[in-house]
Write an enzyme that holds these catalytic residues in place. Structure first.
Site, short mmCIF file in Angstrom:
data_model
loop_
_atom_site.label_atom_id
_atom_site.label_comp_id
_atom_site.label_asym_id
_atom_site.label_seq_id
_atom_site.Cartn_x
_atom_site.Cartn_y
_atom_site.Cartn_z
N SER A 19 -7.02 -15.90 10.07
CA SER A 19 -6.89 -14.49 10.40
C SER A 19 -7.05 -13.71 9.10
CB SER A 19 -5.54 -14.21 11.06
OG SER A 19 -4.47 -14.70 10.29
N GLU A 21 -6.43 -9.91 6.88
CA GLU A 21 -5.68 -8.67 6.79
C GLU A 21 -6.48 -7.62 6.02
OE1 GLU A 21 -1.36 -8.67 6.11
OE2 GLU A 21 -1.78 -7.41 4.35
N GLY A 112 9.88 -3.80 6.33
CA GLY A 112 9.32 -2.83 5.42
C GLY A 112 10.22 -2.58 4.22
N ASP A 113 9.68 -1.90 3.22
CA ASP A 113 10.41 -1.59 1.99
C ASP A 113 10.39 -0.08 1.75
OD1 ASP A 113 10.95 -4.32 1.18
OD2 ASP A 113 8.79 -4.48 0.81
N ALA A 130 17.24 -2.11 12.40
CA ALA A 130 17.79 -2.51 11.10
C ALA A 130 16.90 -3.48 10.35
CB ALA A 130 19.17 -3.13 11.30
N TYR A 152 8.90 -16.04 3.89
CA TYR A 152 8.90 -15.95 2.43
C TYR A 152 9.12 -17.32 1.79
CZ TYR A 152 9.11 -11.04 3.49
OH TYR A 152 8.80 -9.80 3.99
N ASP A 165 18.11 -16.54 4.38
CA ASP A 165 16.68 -16.31 4.55
C ASP A 165 16.14 -17.03 5.79
OD1 ASP A 165 14.30 -15.22 2.64
OD2 ASP A 165 13.62 -16.95 3.79
N GLN A 183 4.42 -14.41 2.93
CA GLN A 183 4.04 -13.70 1.73
C GLN A 183 3.10 -14.62 0.94
OE1 GLN A 183 3.19 -11.22 -0.24
NE2 GLN A 183 5.20 -10.32 0.15
N PHE A 223 1.83 -6.97 -7.67
CA PHE A 223 2.25 -7.32 -6.32
C PHE A 223 3.37 -8.37 -6.36
CE2 PHE A 223 -2.20 -6.36 -4.38
CZ PHE A 223 -1.93 -5.01 -4.42
N HIS A 273 -3.96 -17.30 6.75
CA HIS A 273 -4.05 -15.85 6.85
C HIS A 273 -4.49 -15.33 5.49
CE1 HIS A 273 -3.09 -11.87 8.50
NE2 HIS A 273 -2.54 -11.58 7.34
N ARG A 279 -12.19 -6.87 0.95
CA ARG A 279 -13.38 -7.44 0.33
C ARG A 279 -13.67 -8.79 0.99
NH1 ARG A 279 -12.06 -6.60 -6.03
NH2 ARG A 279 -14.19 -7.38 -6.27
#
Length: 302
Positions: A19, A21, A112-113, A130, A152, A165, A183, A223, A273, A279
């Site tokens: 896949s 992104e 999200g962050d 939450a 992660y 985690d 990630q 990143f 992924h 690109r």
């Protein structure tokens, strides 16, 4: 969900799937680059393609527009990212409903962050979802979406330990997630150790390795610093001195990425992924190395 034949493996070999992104373009030039990449990768018939969603919904309209165009103009199956940062449940539910009305049936659900530069740790909106598990449950409650979530390999920066985690991952699975996408990482041993932790905890959710080709080492280093991913010294050494040598840098980037994905394949991983950064060339080459082939045109009868 019926799986698509994504490659042409030799007899007895497992099928490879991928896949991709993308992120929504900010201007006309970036949009041209994005669509050239989409057209290049479309013949590989990926399982799905995802489009990111900016912190606090900052790219909401551009994300929606990009995903809608993918639906209207390609054969690809798009997945729209969604976060719960800085929004009430009602606001997030409105986005979910808009996605469904637009024909989108797959969401990548992320906590999200905080927006870049906010200088604060993540805090749930008082009237919002939450975390990723709550968001996943909310999506599944509203409509029959396919939901992908995050994982992660080096532990989320906000997790106090591995137990917390992996428990977060389990709660997302229990909420109805179809798969987790990791990630990015560069040490395959760390990913394999993570998979062992997941299995030991009894979590059966499929976990797909996220692969980030190094188009720009300084960018990747930034990143990594923000998301807790480590960069091996050997990787930094390989790109040392290539800041002003783009041709060699591209060759090194291709070699590094090929080494990683082929090693993962040898370890038995067959789903990938790719974070394309909009690109196509390097990702297309990696898929070719993994045995994926574009759809061949049907020849006309003589």
């Amino acid at each position: 969900m019926t799986e698509t034949d994504l490659s042409h493996p030799k007899a007895g070999q497992p099928k490879i799937s991928a896949s991709f992104e993308f992120f929504p373009p900010k201007n006309a030039q970036m949009e041209e680059t994005l669509w050239a990449s989409i057209q290049r990768l479309e013949p590989l018939n990926p399982r799905f393609v995802s489009v990111t969603y900016g912190a606090g919904g900052s790219t909401r309209e551009r994300t929606h527009r990009t995903v809608k165009r993918i639906i209207d103009e390609t054969s690809l199956k798009p997945a729209a990212h969604l976060t719960c940062v800085g929004a009430t449940r009602e606001e997030v539910d409105e986005v979910i409903q808009d996605y469904w009305n637009a024909g989108i049936r797959h969401i990548v659900a992320l906590r999200g962050d905080p927006p870049a530069g906010a200088g604060t740790a993540y805090e749930p909106h008082p009237g919002g979802y939450a975390n990723g598990a709550e968001l996943t449950a909310g999506i599944r409650r509203l409509a029959d979406f396919e939901v992908s979530v995050s994982a992660y390999p080096e532990r989320h920066p906000d997790s106090v330990d591995w137990d917390e985690d992996i428990d977060n991952l389990k709660r997302k699975a229990d909420a109805g997630a179809a798969r987790a996408i990791t990630q990015f990482f560069f040490d395959n041993d760390l990913f394999e150790a993570y998979m062992e932790r997941v299995a030991k905890a009894g979590v059966t959710l499929p976990v797909i390795p996220g692969i980030l080709p190094v188009h720009s080492f300084p960018q990747v280093a930034r990143f990594a610093g923000s998301c807790g991913a480590s960069i091996p010294d050997t990787l930094e050494h390989r790109f040392e001195g290539l800041e002003d040598d783009p041709d060699t840098r591209r060759l090194v980037a291709a070699a590094v990425a090929a080494e990683q994905v082929l090693d993962l394949e040898q370890r038995g991983f067959t789903d990938f992924h790719f974070y394309t950064m909009n690109r196509a060339e390097l990702v297309y080459a990696l898929c070719h190395l993994l045995g994926m082939r574009g759809e061949e045109p049907v020849s006309e009868a003589a």
